[in-house]
Design a protein around this motif. Structure first.
Motif, PDB file in Angstrom:
ATOM      1  N   LEU A   1       0.811  -1.212   0.000  1.00  0.00           N
ATOM      2  CA  LEU A   1       0.000   0.000   0.000  1.00  0.00           C
ATOM      3  C   LEU A   1       0.850   1.270   0.000  1.00  0.00           C
ATOM      4  O   LEU A   1       0.329   2.360  -0.259  1.00  0.00           O
ATOM      5  CB  LEU A   1      -0.926   0.010   1.219  1.00  0.00           C
ATOM      6  N   ILE A   2       2.134   1.135   0.280  1.00  0.00           N
ATOM      7  CA  ILE A   2       3.003   2.308   0.384  1.00  0.00           C
ATOM      8  C   ILE A   2       2.971   3.169  -0.881  1.00  0.00           C
ATOM      9  O   ILE A   2       2.804   4.389  -0.776  1.00  0.00           O
ATOM     10  CB  ILE A   2       4.437   1.905   0.786  1.00  0.00           C
ATOM     11  N   PRO A   3       3.089   2.593  -2.082  1.00  0.00           N
ATOM     12  CA  PRO A   3       3.054   3.457  -3.272  1.00  0.00           C
ATOM     13  C   PRO A   3       1.743   4.233  -3.428  1.00  0.00           C
ATOM     14  O   PRO A   3       1.732   5.320  -3.993  1.00  0.00           O
ATOM     15  CB  PRO A   3       3.232   2.474  -4.433  1.00  0.00           C
ATOM     16  N   LEU A   4       0.665   3.688  -2.904  1.00  0.00           N
ATOM     17  CA  LEU A   4      -0.632   4.348  -3.039  1.00  0.00           C
ATOM     18  C   LEU A   4      -0.819   5.525  -2.094  1.00  0.00           C
ATOM     19  O   LEU A   4      -1.498   6.504  -2.433  1.00  0.00           O
ATOM     20  CB  LEU A   4      -1.763   3.346  -2.795  1.00  0.00           C
ATOM     21  N   TYR A   5      -0.227   5.460  -0.898  1.00  0.00           N
ATOM     22  CA  TYR A   5      -0.534   6.438   0.139  1.00  0.00           C
ATOM     23  C   TYR A   5       0.654   7.231   0.683  1.00  0.00           C
ATOM     24  O   TYR A   5       0.449   8.186   1.434  1.00  0.00           O
ATOM     25  CB  TYR A   5      -1.230   5.743   1.316  1.00  0.00           C
ATOM     26  N   LEU A   6       1.868   6.863   0.336  1.00  0.00           N
ATOM     27  CA  LEU A   6       3.019   7.530   0.935  1.00  0.00           C
ATOM     28  C   LEU A   6       3.045   9.027   0.628  1.00  0.00           C
ATOM     29  O   LEU A   6       3.306   9.835   1.519  1.00  0.00           O
ATOM     30  CB  LEU A   6       4.331   6.877   0.485  1.00  0.00           C
TER      31      LEU A   6
ATOM     32  N   LEU B   1       7.057   3.453   9.400  1.00  0.00           N
ATOM     33  CA  LEU B   1       7.393   2.890   8.088  1.00  0.00           C
ATOM     34  C   LEU B   1       8.886   2.671   7.939  1.00  0.00           C
ATOM     35  O   LEU B   1       9.330   1.635   7.437  1.00  0.00           O
ATOM     36  CB  LEU B   1       6.891   3.802   6.970  1.00  0.00           C
ATOM     37  N   LEU B   2       9.677   3.659   8.366  1.00  0.00           N
ATOM     38  CA  LEU B   2      11.132   3.510   8.266  1.00  0.00           C
ATOM     39  C   LEU B   2      11.642   2.363   9.125  1.00  0.00           C
ATOM     40  O   LEU B   2      12.549   1.635   8.714  1.00  0.00           O
ATOM     41  CB  LEU B   2      11.831   4.806   8.682  1.00  0.00           C
ATOM     42  N   LEU B   3      11.077   2.202  10.289  1.00  0.00           N
ATOM     43  CA  LEU B   3      11.508   1.112  11.162  1.00  0.00           C
ATOM     44  C   LEU B   3      11.049  -0.247  10.643  1.00  0.00           C
ATOM     45  O   LEU B   3      11.757  -1.241  10.765  1.00  0.00           O
ATOM     46  CB  LEU B   3      11.006   1.335  12.584  1.00  0.00           C
TER      47      LEU B   3
ATOM     48  N   ASN C   1      14.711  -0.543   4.174  1.00  0.00           N
ATOM     49  CA  ASN C   1      15.342  -0.618   2.853  1.00  0.00           C
ATOM     50  C   ASN C   1      14.352  -0.374   1.721  1.00  0.00           C
ATOM     51  O   ASN C   1      14.649  -0.682   0.564  1.00  0.00           O
ATOM     52  CB  ASN C   1      16.021  -1.983   2.674  1.00  0.00           C
ATOM     53  N   HIS C   2      13.205   0.173   2.041  1.00  0.00           N
ATOM     54  CA  HIS C   2      12.196   0.466   1.023  1.00  0.00           C
ATOM     55  C   HIS C   2      12.769   1.480   0.024  1.00  0.00           C
ATOM     56  O   HIS C   2      13.576   2.340   0.380  1.00  0.00           O
ATOM     57  CB  HIS C   2      10.926   1.018   1.669  1.00  0.00           C
ATOM     58  N   ALA C   3      12.324   1.399  -1.203  1.00  0.00           N
ATOM     59  CA  ALA C   3      12.828   2.274  -2.265  1.00  0.00           C
ATOM     60  C   ALA C   3      12.630   3.760  -1.961  1.00  0.00           C
ATOM     61  O   ALA C   3      13.409   4.593  -2.416  1.00  0.00           O
ATOM     62  CB  ALA C   3      12.149   1.918  -3.589  1.00  0.00           C
ATOM     63  N   ARG C   4      11.622   4.107  -1.174  1.00  0.00           N
ATOM     64  CA  ARG C   4      11.345   5.517  -0.878  1.00  0.00           C
ATOM     65  C   ARG C   4      11.822   5.936   0.507  1.00  0.00           C
ATOM     66  O   ARG C   4      11.477   7.017   0.986  1.00  0.00           O
ATOM     67  CB  ARG C   4       9.847   5.790  -1.008  1.00  0.00           C
ATOM     68  N   ALA C   5      12.628   5.108   1.148  1.00  0.00           N
ATOM     69  CA  ALA C   5      13.122   5.437   2.490  1.00  0.00           C
ATOM     70  C   ALA C   5      13.900   6.748   2.496  1.00  0.00           C
ATOM     71  O   ALA C   5      13.773   7.546   3.423  1.00  0.00           O
ATOM     72  CB  ALA C   5      13.979   4.297   3.043  1.00  0.00           C
ATOM     73  N   ALA C   6      14.675   6.995   1.465  1.00  0.00           N
ATOM     74  CA  ALA C   6      15.439   8.246   1.394  1.00  0.00           C
ATOM     75  C   ALA C   6      14.506   9.452   1.310  1.00  0.00           C
ATOM     76  O   ALA C   6      14.760  10.486   1.940  1.00  0.00           O
ATOM     77  CB  ALA C   6      16.395   8.217   0.212  1.00  0.00           C
ATOM     78  N   ASP C   7      13.413   9.332   0.567  1.00  0.00           N
ATOM     79  CA  ASP C   7      12.432  10.422   0.479  1.00  0.00           C
ATOM     80  C   ASP C   7      11.844  10.732   1.853  1.00  0.00           C
ATOM     81  O   ASP C   7      11.660  11.895   2.222  1.00  0.00           O
ATOM     82  CB  ASP C   7      11.285  10.052  -0.465  1.00  0.00           C
TER      83      ASP C   7
END
Length: 101
Positions: A17-22, A47-49, A53-59
């Motif tokens: 669901l992360i791509p839908l709501y982040l 989410l970070l915890l 290593n999620h692709a959008r963690a840097a964002d």
């Protein structure tokens, strides 16, 4: 605030669901209400915890860092989150630099 919390719980339990709501959660970090900003930051922290290593963690980290100059309670939450990420990195699956070389 309650909506952010509800969406956040679902994001942490299902990373699909992360791509839908982040982006929505990231946008709430700039909300005019302090309580909404804090709730959004708590969701991003979870989410970070959960998915370091999620692709959008840097964002997410960039957005957190951008709130360091916010009011005191927000600043404390950001510092606490960064501290927790740094000092608990090994226990949450974040790749550690290899020793030696």
């Amino acid at each position: 605030e309650a909506t952010i919390e509800l969406v956040g719980r679902h994001l942490v339990s299902d990373q699909n669901l992360i791509p839908l709501y982040l982006d929505t959660i990231l946008g709430r970090v700039l909300d005019t209400a302090v309580s909404v900003r804090k709730r959004a930051l708590r969701v991003l922290r979870a989410l970070l915890l959960a998915y370091p290593n999620h692709a959008r963690a840097a964002d997410v980290c960039v957005r957190l860092a951008g709130r360091i100059a916010d009011e005191d309670s927000i600043r404390k939450l950001v510092v606490q989150t960064i501290r927790e990420l740094w000092f608990s990195a090994g226990s949450h699956g974040v790749a550690s630099p290899s020793k030696g070389g």
